[in-house]
Design a protein around this motif. Structure first.
Motif, mmCIF file in Angstrom:
data_model
loop_
_atom_site.group_PDB
_atom_site.id
_atom_site.type_symbol
_atom_site.label_atom_id
_atom_site.label_comp_id
_atom_site.label_asym_id
_atom_site.label_seq_id
_atom_site.Cartn_x
_atom_site.Cartn_y
_atom_site.Cartn_z
ATOM 1 N N VAL A 29 0.890 -1.158 0.000
ATOM 2 C CA VAL A 29 0.000 0.000 0.000
ATOM 3 C C VAL A 29 0.924 1.203 0.000
ATOM 4 O O VAL A 29 1.696 1.400 0.943
ATOM 5 C CB VAL A 29 -0.858 0.012 1.290
ATOM 6 N N LEU A 30 0.869 1.989 -1.075
ATOM 7 C CA LEU A 30 1.771 3.141 -1.185
ATOM 8 C C LEU A 30 0.987 4.401 -0.845
ATOM 9 O O LEU A 30 0.070 4.790 -1.571
ATOM 10 C CB LEU A 30 2.383 3.204 -2.589
ATOM 11 N N ASN A 31 1.361 5.013 0.278
ATOM 12 C CA ASN A 31 0.599 6.147 0.799
ATOM 13 C C ASN A 31 1.301 7.482 0.546
ATOM 14 O O ASN A 31 2.505 7.591 0.728
ATOM 15 C CB ASN A 31 0.405 5.940 2.316
ATOM 16 N N ASP A 32 0.526 8.448 0.102
ATOM 17 C CA ASP A 32 1.031 9.826 0.077
ATOM 18 C C ASP A 32 -0.155 10.753 0.285
ATOM 19 O O ASP A 32 -1.299 10.291 0.354
ATOM 20 C CB ASP A 32 1.788 10.142 -1.226
ATOM 21 N N MET A 33 0.108 12.056 0.369
ATOM 22 C CA MET A 33 -0.986 12.962 0.721
ATOM 23 C C MET A 33 -1.894 13.290 -0.443
ATOM 24 O O MET A 33 -3.049 13.615 -0.259
ATOM 25 C CB MET A 33 -0.418 14.227 1.338
ATOM 26 N N LYS A 34 -1.337 13.233 -1.665
ATOM 27 C CA LYS A 34 -2.141 13.580 -2.839
ATOM 28 C C LYS A 34 -2.000 12.512 -3.901
ATOM 29 O O LYS A 34 -0.916 11.920 -4.056
ATOM 30 C CB LYS A 34 -1.650 14.906 -3.431
ATOM 31 N N GLN A 35 -3.063 12.319 -4.675
ATOM 32 C CA GLN A 35 -3.056 11.321 -5.741
ATOM 33 C C GLN A 35 -1.921 11.584 -6.741
ATOM 34 O O GLN A 35 -1.287 10.671 -7.228
ATOM 35 C CB GLN A 35 -4.415 11.343 -6.460
ATOM 36 N N GLU A 36 -1.673 12.880 -7.030
ATOM 37 C CA GLU A 36 -0.628 13.192 -8.019
ATOM 38 C C GLU A 36 0.758 12.738 -7.537
ATOM 39 O O GLU A 36 1.600 12.349 -8.332
ATOM 40 C CB GLU A 36 -0.629 14.685 -8.367
ATOM 41 N N ASP A 75 -4.784 7.800 2.812
ATOM 42 C CA ASP A 75 -5.277 7.891 4.176
ATOM 43 C C ASP A 75 -4.487 6.920 5.064
ATOM 44 O O ASP A 75 -4.403 5.724 4.751
ATOM 45 C CB ASP A 75 -6.776 7.492 4.155
ATOM 46 N N LEU A 76 -3.967 7.426 6.175
ATOM 47 C CA LEU A 76 -3.188 6.551 7.072
ATOM 48 C C LEU A 76 -4.041 5.429 7.673
ATOM 49 O O LEU A 76 -3.507 4.426 8.146
ATOM 50 C CB LEU A 76 -2.544 7.366 8.198
ATOM 51 N N GLN A 77 -5.375 5.600 7.628
ATOM 52 C CA GLN A 77 -6.273 4.540 8.131
ATOM 53 C C GLN A 77 -6.032 3.223 7.401
ATOM 54 O O GLN A 77 -6.345 2.150 7.919
ATOM 55 C CB GLN A 77 -7.745 4.958 7.945
ATOM 56 N N ASP A 78 -5.494 3.300 6.186
ATOM 57 C CA ASP A 78 -5.229 2.079 5.419
ATOM 58 C C ASP A 78 -4.142 1.215 6.067
ATOM 59 O O ASP A 78 -3.869 0.107 5.604
ATOM 60 C CB ASP A 78 -4.824 2.438 3.979
ATOM 61 N N ALA A 79 -3.539 1.707 7.146
ATOM 62 C CA ALA A 79 -2.540 0.902 7.870
ATOM 63 C C ALA A 79 -3.217 -0.132 8.775
ATOM 64 O O ALA A 79 -2.537 -0.922 9.432
ATOM 65 C CB ALA A 79 -1.640 1.814 8.706
ATOM 66 N N SER A 80 -4.560 -0.148 8.787
ATOM 67 C CA SER A 80 -5.272 -0.972 9.773
ATOM 68 C C SER A 80 -5.093 -2.481 9.570
ATOM 69 O O SER A 80 -5.372 -3.247 10.482
ATOM 70 C CB SER A 80 -6.760 -0.631 9.762
#
Ligand code: CAA
Length: 282
Positions: A29-36, A75-80
């Motif tokens: 899961v690759l997380n960042d603040m914006k889709q771009e 979203d950091l919630q995806d760390a669940s």
């Protein structure tokens, strides 16, 4: 058992980490603040994989399978439901502590919280969580897909079990783990940055030209890049930042940043990324 990985930050380091994790078969899961930001990171990964296909190192199917293992998160919630988080956000203690505090509340109890910091104290990041024994440094080198080393840094409370899980994962990523304790700059930057800083002093004092300094280290010591070229590649702001951490952390004047390094950073000459550092880039 580590199966699902969250990587925080889709920049140069984060996208490289996501790529090597997906290549090793992990769900990422690759997380960042914006889709771009995510899309830019995925673009770099795709380019790297395409080159592997062109060079016959991967098939088109393998490339697609790697890409399919990487999903976007904003979203950091995806760390669940992940087993490990590898944070590669900006090098700023407040931001990292804020991310780790949130992750501590979201990630499953068993999850390991790792940081790719190149110089910030692991113990201080761990201290804001309720699981400091599961916090660890996993320092990848740039460019991540090419460089073999992962410096694994034990915080003061990191358990042997957590260290072993991260060491095993590193081997699965086809990287070589090296164990290091939590002191300023760890090993990599404690040795690399004073060398770069000394090269800048040599330039500052007029001992030789930048080209001559780089040639000495390239051809005389077999380094793949001279120290001034490498400094441009890393970013002069990052080099200065790490020298400051060494200087402050050890309180020893041998780590004082060269005034010429300060001047370049103040001028916005940050190296390759800004188009100009010790050299000019188009
Ligand atoms: N991403 C993916 N692959 C890359 C890449 C990148 N950013 N840059 C280069 N490569 C690949 C190239 O595609 C090439 O592979 P193939 O030809 O087999 O496809 C291979 O690496 C070699 O590249 P080049 O022939 O273009 O150039 P090179 O031989 O000079 O290698 C290099 C490039 C690997 C970057 C090499 O110059 C090198 O090892 N430099 C030193 C890097 C280094 O010291 N890194 C550590 C920095 S410090 C750090 O990361 C920690 C920190 O905390 C600051």
């Amino acid at each position: 058992m580590i199966q699902k990985v969250m990587v925080i930050g889709a920049g140069q380091m984060g996208s490289g980490i996501a790529q090597v994790c997906a290549q090793a078969g992990y769900a990422v899961v690759l997380n960042d603040m914006k889709q771009e930001f995510f899309e830019r990171g995925l673009g770099v990964i795709t380019k790297n994989l395409t080159r592997d296909v062109e060079k016959g190192r991967k098939t088109e199917e393998e490339k697609q399978a790697v890409l399919e293992r990487i999903t976007m998160s904003l979203d950091l919630q995806d760390a669940s439901d992940v087993d490990i988080v590898i944070e590669a956000a900006v090098e700023n203690m407040e931001i990292k502590q804020s991310i780790f505090k949130q992750l501590d509340a979201i990630a499953p109890k068993h999850a390991i919280l790792a940081t790719n910091t190149s110089s910030l104290p692991i113990t201080e990041i761990a201290a804001v969580t309720t699981r400091p024994e599961q916090v660890i440094g996993m320092h990848f080198m740039n460019p991540v897909p090419v460089m073999k080393l992962v410096e694994i840094i034990r915080g003061l409370a990191t358990t042997d079990e957590v260290y072993k899980a991260v060491e095993d994962m590193t081997v699965k990523l086809a990287k070589t783990p090296v164990e290091v304790n939590d002191f300023p700059g760890f090993i990599s930057n404690r040795i690399l940055m004073p060398m770069i800083n000394e090269a800048i002093y040599a330039l500052y004092e007029g001992v030789a030209t930048k080209e001559a300094i780089d040639d000495v280290m390239k051809m005389g010591m077999n380094h793949p890049m001279g120290p001034l070229t490498l400094a441009d590649f890393i970013g002069l702001d990052t080099c200065l930042y790490i020298m400051e951490i060494l200087h402050e952390g050890f309180g020893d004047s041998k780590y004082r940043p060269c005034p010429l390094l300060r001047k370049y950073v103040a001028a916005g000459w940050l190296g390759k990324k800004s188009g100009r550092g010790f050299y000019v880039y188009n």
